[in-house]
Design a protein around this motif. Structure first.
Motif, PDB file in Angstrom:
ATOM      1  N   UNK A  99      -6.564  14.501  -8.848  1.00 26.57           N
ATOM      2  CA  UNK A  99      -6.085  14.406  -7.483  1.00 26.57           C
ATOM      3  C   UNK A  99      -5.887  12.960  -7.067  1.00 26.57           C
ATOM      4  N   UNK A 100      -5.189  12.807  -5.934  1.00 23.51           N
ATOM      5  CA  UNK A 100      -4.956  11.484  -5.369  1.00 23.51           C
ATOM      6  C   UNK A 100      -5.670  11.387  -4.032  1.00 23.51           C
ATOM      7  N   UNK A 101      -6.688  10.542  -3.948  1.00 25.48           N
ATOM      8  CA  UNK A 101      -7.324  10.327  -2.646  1.00 25.48           C
ATOM      9  C   UNK A 101      -6.341   9.657  -1.692  1.00 25.48           C
ATOM     10  N   UNK A 102      -6.539   9.864  -0.409  1.00 28.56           N
ATOM     11  CA  UNK A 102      -5.717   9.180   0.594  1.00 28.56           C
ATOM     12  C   UNK A 102      -5.905   7.680   0.445  1.00 28.56           C
ATOM     13  N   UNK A 103      -4.804   6.961   0.386  1.00 32.31           N
ATOM     14  CA  UNK A 103      -4.860   5.511   0.243  1.00 32.31           C
ATOM     15  C   UNK A 103      -4.824   5.027  -1.187  1.00 32.31           C
ATOM     16  N   UNK A 104      -4.984   5.946  -2.134  1.00 34.86           N
ATOM     17  CA  UNK A 104      -4.940   5.558  -3.546  1.00 34.86           C
ATOM     18  C   UNK A 104      -3.494   5.511  -4.029  1.00 34.86           C
ATOM     19  N   UNK A 105      -3.292   4.828  -5.150  1.00 34.34           N
ATOM     20  CA  UNK A 105      -1.946   4.667  -5.698  1.00 34.34           C
ATOM     21  C   UNK A 105      -1.753   5.499  -6.962  1.00 34.34           C
ATOM     22  N   UNK A 106      -2.821   6.149  -7.424  1.00 39.84           N
ATOM     23  CA  UNK A 106      -2.683   6.936  -8.644  1.00 39.84           C
ATOM     24  C   UNK A 106      -3.618   8.139  -8.604  1.00 39.84           C
ATOM     25  N   UNK A 107      -3.355   9.077  -9.528  1.00 32.99           N
ATOM     26  CA  UNK A 107      -4.199  10.256  -9.657  1.00 32.99           C
ATOM     27  C   UNK A 107      -5.494   9.893 -10.368  1.00 32.99           C
ATOM     28  N   UNK A 108      -6.566  10.574  -9.998  1.00 30.12           N
ATOM     29  CA  UNK A 108      -7.865  10.321 -10.602  1.00 30.12           C
ATOM     30  C   UNK A 108      -8.524  11.647 -10.918  1.00 30.12           C
TER      31      UNK A 108
END
Length: 121
Positions: A99-108
């Motif tokens: 998933x991509x947290x809000x504010x992140x630039x990539x999936x984790x």
């Protein structure tokens, strides 16, 4: 802070059913694939089932026809309905979400803490 939490494990007799849940919480922008893994004592981790954001599914041969994976995107929750359980299904079941947290630039990748499933013969 993003977290995954599994629930629904327990002790069941062979032939019985359980339903596992995996709820993702926190500041989440989007969730791609979600996966159930399991690890039996003394054995390597095994992929059980996967589901994409669009609902596409994959099952390990060992559970095909007995387990059903599903998800509720509105609730950021994934489920695993397990029917016709066998003693060899005994394991700790873990959920994984890319998933991509809000504010992140990539999936984790995020992991739950695991829930024990024990099937007695």
């Amino acid at each position: 802070q993003v977290q995954l939490a599994e629930s629904g494990g327990g002790l069941v007799q062979a032939g019985g059913s359980l339903r596992l849940s995996c709820a993702a919480s926190g500041s989440i922008a989007t969730i791609n694939a979600m996966v159930w893994y399991r690890q039996a004592q003394g054995k390597q981790s095994e992929l059980v089932a996967t589901i994409t954001s669009g609902g596409g599914t994959y099952y390990a041969d060992s559970v095909k026809g007995r387990f059903t994976i599903s998800r509720d995107n509105a609730r950021n929750t994934m489920y695993l309905q397990m029917n016709s359980l066998k003693p060899e299904d005994t394991a700790v079941y873990y959920c994984n979400a890319r998933l991509m947290p809000i504010g992140a630039m990539n999936l984790r990748d995020y992991w739950g803490q695991g829930t024990q499933v024990t099937v007695s013969s």
